[in-house]
Design a protein around this motif. Structure first.
Motif, PDB file in Angstrom:
ATOM      1  N   HIS A  15      -5.056   5.344  -6.403  1.00  0.00           N
ATOM      2  CA  HIS A  15      -4.603   3.959  -6.501  1.00  0.00           C
ATOM      3  C   HIS A  15      -4.835   3.223  -5.186  1.00  0.00           C
ATOM      4  N   TYR A  16      -5.018   1.905  -5.276  1.00  0.00           N
ATOM      5  CA  TYR A  16      -5.043   1.083  -4.076  1.00  0.00           C
ATOM      6  C   TYR A  16      -3.659   1.116  -3.417  1.00  0.00           C
ATOM      7  N   PRO A  17      -3.612   0.915  -2.109  1.00  0.00           N
ATOM      8  CA  PRO A  17      -2.299   0.764  -1.469  1.00  0.00           C
ATOM      9  C   PRO A  17      -1.566  -0.429  -2.065  1.00  0.00           C
ATOM     10  N   SER A  18      -0.266  -0.353  -2.087  1.00  0.00           N
ATOM     11  CA  SER A  18       0.552  -1.451  -2.610  1.00  0.00           C
ATOM     12  C   SER A  18       1.811  -1.582  -1.778  1.00  0.00           C
ATOM     13  N   ARG A  19       2.516  -2.665  -1.990  1.00  0.00           N
ATOM     14  CA  ARG A  19       3.774  -2.845  -1.264  1.00  0.00           C
ATOM     15  C   ARG A  19       4.759  -1.731  -1.604  1.00  0.00           C
ATOM     16  N   ASP A  20       4.774  -1.311  -2.873  1.00  0.00           N
ATOM     17  CA  ASP A  20       5.701  -0.259  -3.285  1.00  0.00           C
ATOM     18  C   ASP A  20       5.320   1.083  -2.671  1.00  0.00           C
ATOM     19  N   ILE A  44       8.503  -6.001   7.764  1.00  0.00           N
ATOM     20  CA  ILE A  44       7.575  -5.135   8.485  1.00  0.00           C
ATOM     21  C   ILE A  44       6.239  -5.071   7.756  1.00  0.00           C
ATOM     22  N   VAL A  45       5.165  -5.200   8.503  1.00  0.00           N
ATOM     23  CA  VAL A  45       3.817  -5.022   7.966  1.00  0.00           C
ATOM     24  C   VAL A  45       3.165  -3.880   8.739  1.00  0.00           C
ATOM     25  N   LEU A  46       2.686  -2.879   8.024  1.00  0.00           N
ATOM     26  CA  LEU A  46       2.051  -1.729   8.665  1.00  0.00           C
ATOM     27  C   LEU A  46       0.652  -2.099   9.120  1.00  0.00           C
ATOM     28  N   SER A  47       0.252  -1.544  10.262  1.00  0.00           N
ATOM     29  CA  SER A  47      -1.044  -1.886  10.831  1.00  0.00           C
ATOM     30  C   SER A  47      -1.735  -0.633  11.346  1.00  0.00           C
ATOM     31  N   ARG A  68       2.355 -10.699   5.695  1.00  0.00           N
ATOM     32  CA  ARG A  68       1.966  -9.727   4.677  1.00  0.00           C
ATOM     33  C   ARG A  68       0.668 -10.152   3.995  1.00  0.00           C
ATOM     34  N   ARG A  69       0.530 -11.439   3.715  1.00  0.00           N
ATOM     35  CA  ARG A  69      -0.710 -11.930   3.089  1.00  0.00           C
ATOM     36  C   ARG A  69      -1.904 -11.707   3.999  1.00  0.00           C
ATOM     37  N   THR A  70      -1.721 -11.921   5.303  1.00  0.00           N
ATOM     38  CA  THR A  70      -2.825 -11.704   6.238  1.00  0.00           C
ATOM     39  C   THR A  70      -3.329 -10.267   6.160  1.00  0.00           C
ATOM     40  N   ALA A  71      -2.405  -9.317   6.139  1.00  0.00           N
ATOM     41  CA  ALA A  71      -2.799  -7.907   6.061  1.00  0.00           C
ATOM     42  C   ALA A  71      -3.444  -7.573   4.721  1.00  0.00           C
ATOM     43  N   GLU A  72      -2.835  -8.040   3.642  1.00  0.00           N
ATOM     44  CA  GLU A  72      -3.363  -7.719   2.313  1.00  0.00           C
ATOM     45  C   GLU A  72      -4.728  -8.342   2.081  1.00  0.00           C
ATOM     46  N   HIS A  73      -4.937  -9.552   2.570  1.00  0.00           N
ATOM     47  CA  HIS A  73      -6.238 -10.203   2.423  1.00  0.00           C
ATOM     48  C   HIS A  73      -7.285  -9.566   3.337  1.00  0.00           C
ATOM     49  N   GLY A  74      -6.836  -8.906   4.395  1.00  0.00           N
ATOM     50  CA  GLY A  74      -7.778  -8.308   5.335  1.00  0.00           C
ATOM     51  C   GLY A  74      -8.204  -6.893   4.970  1.00  0.00           C
TER      52      GLY A  74
END
Length: 471
Positions: free
Chosen positions: A143-148, A174-177, A334-340
Motif C-alpha cells: 500500500h501507499y503510505p497514508s496518514r493512518d 507532526i509531519v514525518l520527514s 501535511r499537504r506539502t509533504a503529501e504532494h511532494g
C-alpha cells in the motif's frame, strides 16, 4: 478438551474478563491446558462461571491476539503453540564502552566533518526491529503510505518529545520527514510566498538553511549575532528593510558555535516576529540533553515551527525526522509533504515507531550522550589552552584560531595530518566575511585513542603557526 480443566475466578483480579484471562493463562502455564487442547464454547464456559457470554468472548479475544489461543472457524478455540522467541523482544545489551570501527581501517585518518555516533547497542536494536518488521509489517508492503499508517510513528514522536516545551501538541501537528534537512525544506515550501521571498538567518548558520532557501529562489539575509544569538536590534532592522517572511535559527544548540539563546532573548525575538509578521523555524537537531528554554513554538504561538530528527541521538542512517507546525497550520504542512513524496516508506515508519517506543531507548540515548561526553572531555583536555567553545552534551567544538593561523590554511594543514575539519567560511553567506575559526565534530566512530591522537596533532599545529615556522 482432552484434559480436565476446572476454571476458577479470582474476585481480586478486577473485571471478570481479566479473571477469565488469568485463569486460562494459569492453566497453560501449569500444563493443565496443553497445546491443541480445545476450550469450552463461549456460552458453555459462561454458564459454568455464571458470567455473560460477552465476558468470556472478550477474554478469548485478548488471548487470541496475544497468541496464547488460536480460533478456528467452525471448530472452536484451541491452545496455540508458543511462538518462537523473537530476538527483537529480547533485552538489548547496552555497551558501557562503545564499540567502534576505525574509518577506512586507518586509525590515523579521522574525519571531523560531521558527528559520528558511538555504537552503544542501538545498532543491534535497529537490526532486531528491522527483522521484526520484515516478518510482519504492521503497515503491510502493498500500500501507499497514508496518514493512518504513519500514525503510530507520529505517536511515537510525541512520546520521544515528552518534556520538550513545545506548547499544545497533537500527533496530527507532526509531519514525518526524511531527516531534519527535509523537514526544513518542507516548512519553507509551506511558508514562503511570492517570486523572491526573504529568509533571515544568523550570520553564522547551519548551511542547510541557505541550501533549502536557495532551492526555493529565496533571498537570504544574514543577521548579526553575539554570544546569546541573534541581536534583536539587528533583527528589527533586517526584518523592516527586507520584508522578511521567515527567520531560521538554532537557539538550543547553535550550529556551528555551540551557543545558546536564553529565554529573555527568545522573548524579544518572538515579539519582533509578531511586530513584523514573520515566521520562525527552529532547528533542534543537535540537542542531546534536556531543553534549557521554551521553544519558539511555545513563545510565538501561530508562528513557531519546529524541526528535529534522530540523527544525532540514535542513528543518521534511517533518515527519520519530523517537522511540527504551529497550531492551525498543520494541514498546510501535511499537504506539502503529501504532494511532494506521499509520505515515508511504510516499513521505515513502522521500524521507527517501534524504535522510539522501545523500553530501552532512553537508556540507549543516555549511553550515547555519555560516550560523546567522554570524547568532548578528551578534546577539551588537549585543546583547552586555546579559545575553544564546548558543551558536554553537544557533539562538536568551535575553535577560534590563534594569531598566525587563518581558517583555510589551518584546515589544509590538518588534512595533511589526516584530520578533516570545517572552516567558518562554510557557515556564512558567500559575500560575508568569516571569522578565523573552525568547527570540529565529535567522531565517536573511531576509538578514543585515535581521536585523542588526532587532537594532539591539532594542538601541535596550533602551537606552531606558519609565521613561527618561517622564522
Amino acid at each position: 478438551m482432552g484434559t480436565i480443566w476446572h476454571p476458577t475466578l479470582n474476585s481480586e483480579q478486577g473485571p471478570k474478563y481479566k479473571a477469565v484471562v488469568a485463569s486460562i493463562r494459569n492453566g497453560i502455564e501449569t500444563g493443565t491446558l496443553k497445546v491443541g487442547d480445545k476450550l469450552p464454547p463461549v456460552r458453555e464456559l459462561a454458564w459454568k462461571l455464571s458470567i455473560t457470554p460477552g465476558t468470556v468472548a472478550r477474554a478469548y479475544t485478548i488471548l487470541t491476539e496475544e497468541g496464547a489461543l488460536q480460533a478456528e472457524v467452525g471448530r472452536g478455540t484451541f491452545v496455540a503453540r508458543p511462538l518462537p522467541v523473537d530476538p527483537s523482544d529480547m533485552p538489548i545489551e547496552i555497551d558501557v564502552i562503545p564499540h567502534s570501527a576505525e574509518e577506512d581501517g586507518n586509525p590515523y585518518h579521522v574525519s571531523l566533518f560531521s558527528p559520528h555516533l558511538p555504537c552503544v547497542g542501538q545498532d543491534k536494536l535497529i537490526r532486531h526491529l528491522m527483522a521484526q518488521v520484515a516478518q510482519d509489517p504492521p503497515s503491510g508492503v502493498m500500500h501507499y503510505p497514508s496518514r493512518d499508517s504513519a500514525r503510530p510513528a507520529r505517536e511515537a514522536v510525541i512520546r520521544w518529545l515528552e518534556g520538550t516545551p513545545l506548547g499544545p501538541l497533537r500527533e496530527r501537528d507532526i509531519v514525518l520527514s526524511h531527516g531534519g534537512q527535509n523537514g526544513i525544506s518542507l516548512i519553507l515550501q509551506t511558508i514562503l510566498r511570492g517570486g523572491r521571498p526573504t529568509v533571515l538567518i544568523e550570520e553564522l548558520a547551519y548551511p542547510g538553511f541557505r541550501r533549502a532557501a536557495e532551492l526555493l529562489r529565496a533571498d537570504i539575509v544574514p543577521v548579526a549575532m553575539d554570544d546569546d544569538g541573534i541581536i534583536p536590534q539587528a533583527l528589527d532592522a533586517a526584518a523592516r528593510a527586507h520584508d522578511a517572511q521567515v527567520l531560521c535559527t538554532s537557539p538550543e544548540v547553535h550550529n556551528p558555535t555551540g551557543g545558546f539563546t536564553p529565554v529573555a532573548r527568545r522573548e524579544e525575538i518572538a515579539r519582533l516576529a509578531q511586530k513584523h509578521d514573520f515566521q520562525i523555524v527552529e532547528d533542534d537537531c543537535y540537542r542531546m540533553g534536556v531543553n534549557r528554554a521554551p521553544s519558539y513554538r511555545m513563545l510565538a504561538p501561530g508562528r513557531g515551527w519546529y524541526v528535529s530528527s534522530i540523527a544525532k541521538t540514535i542513528s543518521p542512517s534511517l533518515r527519520f525526522g519530523f517537522a511540527i507546525a504551529p497550531e492551525g497550520k498543520s494541514s498546510a504542512l501535511r499537504r506539502t509533504a503529501e504532494h511532494g513524496f506521499f509520505g515515508l516508506a511504510t516499513p521505515l515508519s513502522d521500524v521507527c515507531a517501534l524504535l522510539l517506543q522501545h523500553p530501552q531507548i532512553d537508556q540507549l540515548t543516555e549511553a550515547t550522550r555519555k560516550a560523546f561526553n567522554a570524547y568532548v572531555q578528551s578534546a577539551v583536555n588537549i585543546l583547552g589552552a586555546y579559545d575553544l567553545v564546548w558543551r558536554p552534551d553537544v557533539p562538536f567544538l568551535w575553535l577560534r584560531l590563534p594569531m598566525g593561523w587563518r581558517a583555510g590554511a589551518f584546515c589544509q594543514a590538518a588534512e595533511a595530518e589526516g584530520i578533516q575539519i570545517r572552516t567558518a567560511e562554510e557557515f556564512v553567506c558567500r559575500e560575508a566575511r568569516a571569522p578565523h575559526a573552525v568547527r570540529m565534530a565529535i567522531n565517536a566512530g573511531v576509538s578514543l585513542q585515535s581521536f585523542e591522537a588526532a587532537m594532539t596533532r591539532l594542538r601541535l599545529l596550533l602551537d606552531s603557526p606558519p609565521e613561527q615556522l618561517s622564522v
